[in-house]
Write a protein that holds these residues in place. Structure first.
Motif, PDB file in Angstrom:
ATOM      1  N   ASN A 184       0.771  -1.240  -0.062  1.00 60.06           N
ATOM      2  CA  ASN A 184       0.014  -0.072   0.067  1.00 60.06           C
ATOM      3  C   ASN A 184       0.801   1.286  -0.244  1.00 60.06           C
ATOM      4  N   ASN A 185       1.909   1.099   0.506  1.00 59.69           N
ATOM      5  CA  ASN A 185       2.931   2.307   0.650  1.00 59.69           C
ATOM      6  C   ASN A 185       3.378   2.439  -0.774  1.00 59.69           C
ATOM      7  N   LEU A 186       3.686   1.564  -1.495  1.00 61.42           N
ATOM      8  CA  LEU A 186       4.128   1.784  -2.728  1.00 61.42           C
ATOM      9  C   LEU A 186       3.103   2.208  -3.572  1.00 61.42           C
ATOM     10  N   ALA A 187       2.080   1.992  -3.539  1.00 60.93           N
ATOM     11  CA  ALA A 187       0.738   2.334  -4.345  1.00 60.93           C
ATOM     12  C   ALA A 187       0.565   4.019  -4.117  1.00 60.93           C
ATOM     13  N   PHE A 188       0.521   4.231  -2.742  1.00 62.05           N
ATOM     14  CA  PHE A 188       0.320   5.563  -2.422  1.00 62.05           C
ATOM     15  C   PHE A 188       1.396   6.266  -2.923  1.00 62.05           C
ATOM     16  N   GLY A 189       2.462   6.019  -3.019  1.00 59.10           N
ATOM     17  CA  GLY A 189       3.646   6.802  -3.674  1.00 59.10           C
ATOM     18  C   GLY A 189       3.193   6.878  -4.933  1.00 59.10           C
ATOM     19  N   ARG A 190       2.618   6.373  -5.740  1.00 53.32           N
ATOM     20  CA  ARG A 190       2.274   6.608  -7.202  1.00 53.32           C
ATOM     21  C   ARG A 190       0.793   7.161  -7.364  1.00 53.32           C
ATOM     22  N   SER A 191       0.043   7.470  -6.343  1.00 56.37           N
ATOM     23  CA  SER A 191      -0.989   7.785  -6.459  1.00 56.37           C
ATOM     24  C   SER A 191      -1.021   9.333  -6.575  1.00 56.37           C
ATOM     25  N   SER A 192      -2.090  10.060  -6.923  1.00 57.27           N
ATOM     26  CA  SER A 192      -2.398  11.612  -7.024  1.00 57.27           C
ATOM     27  C   SER A 192      -3.826  12.004  -6.651  1.00 57.27           C
ATOM     28  N   GLY A 193      -4.746  11.034  -6.075  1.00 57.58           N
ATOM     29  CA  GLY A 193      -6.001  11.529  -6.018  1.00 57.58           C
ATOM     30  C   GLY A 193      -6.032  12.367  -4.719  1.00 57.58           C
ATOM     31  N   TRP A 194      -7.317  13.048  -4.579  1.00 57.41           N
ATOM     32  CA  TRP A 194      -7.601  13.934  -3.318  1.00 57.41           C
ATOM     33  C   TRP A 194      -7.883  13.039  -2.243  1.00 57.41           C
ATOM     34  N   ALA A 195      -8.361  11.749  -2.467  1.00 58.76           N
ATOM     35  CA  ALA A 195      -8.273  10.537  -1.341  1.00 58.76           C
ATOM     36  C   ALA A 195      -7.810   9.241  -2.207  1.00 58.76           C
ATOM     37  N   VAL A 196      -7.574   8.384  -1.159  1.00 52.88           N
ATOM     38  CA  VAL A 196      -7.212   7.013  -1.626  1.00 52.88           C
ATOM     39  C   VAL A 196      -8.269   6.001  -0.923  1.00 52.88           C
ATOM     40  N   LEU A 197      -8.679   5.276  -1.741  1.00 49.45           N
ATOM     41  CA  LEU A 197      -9.560   4.052  -1.189  1.00 49.45           C
ATOM     42  C   LEU A 197      -9.049   2.620  -1.117  1.00 49.45           C
ATOM     43  N   VAL A 198      -8.308   2.291   0.067  1.00 49.49           N
ATOM     44  CA  VAL A 198      -7.666   1.094   0.059  1.00 49.49           C
ATOM     45  C   VAL A 198      -8.829  -0.109   0.142  1.00 49.49           C
ATOM     46  N   MET A 199      -8.608  -1.069  -0.618  1.00 50.30           N
ATOM     47  CA  MET A 199      -9.583  -2.103  -0.931  1.00 50.30           C
ATOM     48  C   MET A 199      -8.757  -3.359  -0.973  1.00 50.30           C
ATOM     49  N   ASN A 200      -9.121  -4.404  -0.324  1.00 48.53           N
ATOM     50  CA  ASN A 200      -8.864  -5.733  -0.554  1.00 48.53           C
ATOM     51  C   ASN A 200      -9.196  -6.255  -1.847  1.00 48.53           C
ATOM     52  N   PRO A 201      -8.575  -7.156  -2.420  1.00 44.08           N
ATOM     53  CA  PRO A 201      -8.928  -7.712  -3.952  1.00 44.08           C
ATOM     54  C   PRO A 201     -10.260  -8.514  -3.500  1.00 44.08           C
ATOM     55  N   ASP A 202     -10.893  -8.887  -2.705  1.00 44.08           N
ATOM     56  CA  ASP A 202     -11.873  -9.860  -2.299  1.00 44.08           C
ATOM     57  C   ASP A 202     -13.193  -8.820  -2.096  1.00 44.08           C
ATOM     58  N   VAL A 203     -12.997  -7.600  -2.329  1.00 46.85           N
ATOM     59  CA  VAL A 203     -14.060  -6.634  -1.967  1.00 46.85           C
ATOM     60  C   VAL A 203     -14.603  -6.196  -3.850  1.00 46.85           C
ATOM     61  N   GLU A 204     -16.012  -5.955  -3.836  1.00 47.63           N
ATOM     62  CA  GLU A 204     -16.752  -5.721  -4.829  1.00 47.63           C
ATOM     63  C   GLU A 204     -17.447  -4.345  -4.492  1.00 47.63           C
ATOM     64  N   LEU A 205     -17.062  -3.385  -5.455  1.00 48.79           N
ATOM     65  CA  LEU A 205     -18.010  -2.098  -5.112  1.00 48.79           C
ATOM     66  C   LEU A 205     -19.479  -2.272  -5.592  1.00 48.79           C
TER      67      LEU A 205
END
Length: 330
Positions: A71-92
């Motif tokens: 998640n830290n690696l992904a956050f370092g690449r992100s640019s959103g006003w917010a981040v949505l941390v999701m497990n891969p077994d979640v469906e929106l």
């Protein structure tokens, strides 16, 4: 950019596919990006993302650095006003992302926001919990404590820990002692800029508890929205661990958490609570030995299990809290 989805995956290809498809199909009217960190999966997860979801930013790791590091690696690449941390077994579901984002923009006191979680059959899922104290460690995580809570206290400690008095809640739950973990959680970027992101000394478990402690100390609240929903299959990654490996990871995270936030003496008290399981395990093994279902040497199993659990040190645990660079995106 409004929203960055951060997903850490380890050998859950079929769930990840459904997760990414749910984002693609349900998120409307929001500028977003999806970042997947694949922790050296051997089930073709990275190839599936490349072939079926070319719009996703994929970070394909050569080794499993853990949930927090991913998640830290992904956050370092992100640019959103917010981040949505999701497990891969979640469906929106329809409106999940938009509802969380809209509420966050109008409630700056909300440091983490989660939807109401549902099982695959759309029944209510009780995935919420308090940051455990010594009492809840004993009553919820040891055999003797669970027996006392069930037989003598009417499950009072479990109900307290799981917020069961709220039932199928209809109002926003504002919490300052726990929440819904990191399975589907929106965090405004300004919160991370203030308190940091994930602490990598908790590679698998208790990274959400650690973040929660820092969040509440900074004056923020956690909230769970009753009219925003997501489907959570639950435990897709950790089910791949056997009993000992799961116990080692969980207890390591627990002991590291209490040493960081409560000190060494408190952690020793937690150790004593966990060690109370040894006589119970020994009694069960003794029954099997006397019934000739196990050999005599099996009497050492409970002690070896406890020693192996306490001696475990994950190779991917690092004493590092991710901090947003001073020139990071605001």
């Amino acid at each position: 950019m409004d929203l960055s989805f951060l997903i850490v995956n380890w050998n859950t290809c079929r769930y990840l596919r459904r997760c990414l498809r749910s984002i693609r199909e349900t998120v409307k009217g929001v500028a977003y990006e999806v970042i997947v960190t694949d922790n050296a999966s051997s089930d073709g997860s990275a190839e599936m993302v490349r072939n079926e979801f070319p719009e996703v930013h994929l970070i394909a790791e050569s080794e499993n650095g853990g949930f927090a590091h991913g998640n830290n690696l992904a956050f370092g690449r992100s640019s959103g006003w917010a981040v949505l941390v999701m497990n891969p077994d979640v469906e929106l579901l329809e409106g999940t992302a938009e509802g969380l984002l809209e509420f966050a923009r109008s409630h700056p006191e909300a440091g983490v926001l989660s939807p109401k979680l549902l099982n695959p059959d759309r029944s209510l899922q009780n995935y919420y919990g308090r940051i455990p104290t010594l009492a809840t460690i004993f009553f919820l995580y040891t055999a003797a404590g669970k027996w006392i809570d069930r037989r003598l206290l009417g499950n009072r400690m479990r109900k307290l820990d799981r917020y069961e008095r709220h039932g199928d809640f209809r109002e926003v739950l504002w919490l300052t002692d726990g929440g819904a973990g990191f399975c589907c959680t929106l965090i405004p970027r300004h919160v991370v800029q203030r308190i940091g992101f994930m602490d990598e000394r908790f590679p698998v478990f208790f990274n959400d508890g650690d973040f929660g402690v820092r969040l509440f100390q900074a004056g923020y609240k956690a909230c769970i929205l009753p009219d925003v929903h997501a489907c959570h299959h639950g435990g897709a990654s950790v089910r791949q661990l056997d009993s000992l490996a799961y116990n080692q990871e969980y207890v390591y995270g627990m002991r590291a958490f209490y040493r960081k936030h409560r000190g060494l003496l408190y952690r020793r008290a937690v150790d004593l609570a966990l060690a109370s399981d040894v006589p119970v395990r020994f009694a069960r093994v003794l029954q099997e030995v006397l019934g000739r279902r196990k050999p005599l040497w099996a009497l050492s199993e409970p002690f070896r299990f406890l020693l192996a659990t306490f001696a475990y040190r994950p190779a991917n645990a690092r004493d590092l809290v991710y901090r947003v660079p001073t020139d990071g995106v605001v």
